[in-house]
Design a protein around this motif. Structure first.
Motif, short mmCIF file in Angstrom:
data_model
loop_
_atom_site.label_atom_id
_atom_site.label_comp_id
_atom_site.label_asym_id
_atom_site.label_seq_id
_atom_site.Cartn_x
_atom_site.Cartn_y
_atom_site.Cartn_z
N LEU A 1 -52.04 -104.78 -110.58
CA LEU A 1 -50.83 -104.73 -109.77
C LEU A 1 -50.50 -106.10 -109.19
CD1 LEU A 1 -51.55 -101.52 -107.65
CD2 LEU A 1 -50.26 -101.68 -109.80
N HIS A 2 -49.22 -106.33 -108.98
CA HIS A 2 -48.78 -107.54 -108.30
C HIS A 2 -49.38 -107.54 -106.89
CE1 HIS A 2 -46.06 -110.33 -106.29
NE2 HIS A 2 -45.78 -110.81 -107.50
N PRO A 3 -49.80 -108.69 -106.38
CA PRO A 3 -50.42 -108.74 -105.04
C PRO A 3 -49.54 -108.21 -103.91
CG PRO A 3 -50.72 -110.83 -106.19
CD PRO A 3 -49.82 -109.99 -107.04
N TYR A 4 -48.24 -108.17 -104.09
CA TYR A 4 -47.31 -107.66 -103.08
C TYR A 4 -47.44 -106.14 -102.90
CZ TYR A 4 -42.70 -107.17 -100.76
OH TYR A 4 -41.67 -106.90 -99.88
N ALA A 5 -47.99 -105.48 -103.92
CA ALA A 5 -48.06 -104.02 -103.93
C ALA A 5 -49.29 -103.50 -103.17
CB ALA A 5 -48.10 -103.51 -105.37
N GLY A 6 -49.09 -102.41 -102.48
CA GLY A 6 -50.19 -101.67 -101.88
C GLY A 6 -50.41 -100.40 -102.68
N THR A 7 -51.29 -99.55 -102.20
CA THR A 7 -51.53 -98.28 -102.88
C THR A 7 -51.62 -97.14 -101.86
OG1 THR A 7 -53.96 -98.48 -102.82
CG2 THR A 7 -52.83 -99.39 -104.76
N VAL A 8 -51.37 -95.94 -102.35
CA VAL A 8 -51.57 -94.70 -101.60
C VAL A 8 -52.28 -93.74 -102.55
CG1 VAL A 8 -49.59 -94.97 -100.05
CG2 VAL A 8 -49.28 -93.79 -102.23
N GLY A 9 -53.00 -92.79 -101.98
CA GLY A 9 -53.77 -91.85 -102.80
C GLY A 9 -52.92 -91.08 -103.79
N HIS A 10 -51.87 -90.46 -103.29
CA HIS A 10 -50.98 -89.65 -104.11
C HIS A 10 -49.54 -89.92 -103.69
CE1 HIS A 10 -54.21 -87.16 -105.81
NE2 HIS A 10 -54.78 -87.31 -104.63
#
Length: 121
Positions: A92-101
């Motif tokens: 992923l691009h470093p600007y992106a975060g994540t969420v579980g679902h």
């Protein structure tokens, strides 16, 4: 309405498309929104094929969004989709975060009075 005027709206974009024309349109929509309502909070939830918006190897539009240097704009990938598609956080691009679902994130945001916009045509 006074609270809305002081805080600004909370706007949730849902991206499920790998179409780069949709990606380009999304960046333009966010830019326009922030120009008109600078204090708006924005989150983009990417799941399914929309995860391609965030991949270093596939999309230039996440970079264009980052370069706008907008305040209170967050972009997240669905970790469930990442597992299904064998995508790592390093992809992923470093600007992106994540969420579980992604769908759970959308439900939580809507319960918290975020305005929902489905990205795409």
């Amino acid at each position: 309405s006074l609270a809305f005027a002081q805080e600004g709206p909370k706007v949730l974009f849902h991206l499920q498309s790998a179409d780069t024309l949709v990606h380009k349109s999304l960046v333009t929509q966010i830019k326009n929104l922030k120009q008109e309502i600078p204090h708006a909070q924005v989150e983009v939830v990417c799941n399914g094929p929309g995860i391609e918006f965030l991949l270093m190897s596939k999309s230039t539009y996440i970079q264009k969004l980052e370069q706008l240097n907008l305040v209170n704009v967050k972009v997240v990938a669905c970790e469930f989709t990442m597992t299904q598609r064998k995508v790592t956080k390093q992809d992923l691009h470093p600007y992106a975060g994540t969420v579980g679902h992604g769908v759970v994130e959308i439900v939580r945001k809507q319960v918290d009075q975020w305005l929902y916009i489905k990205a795409g045509f």
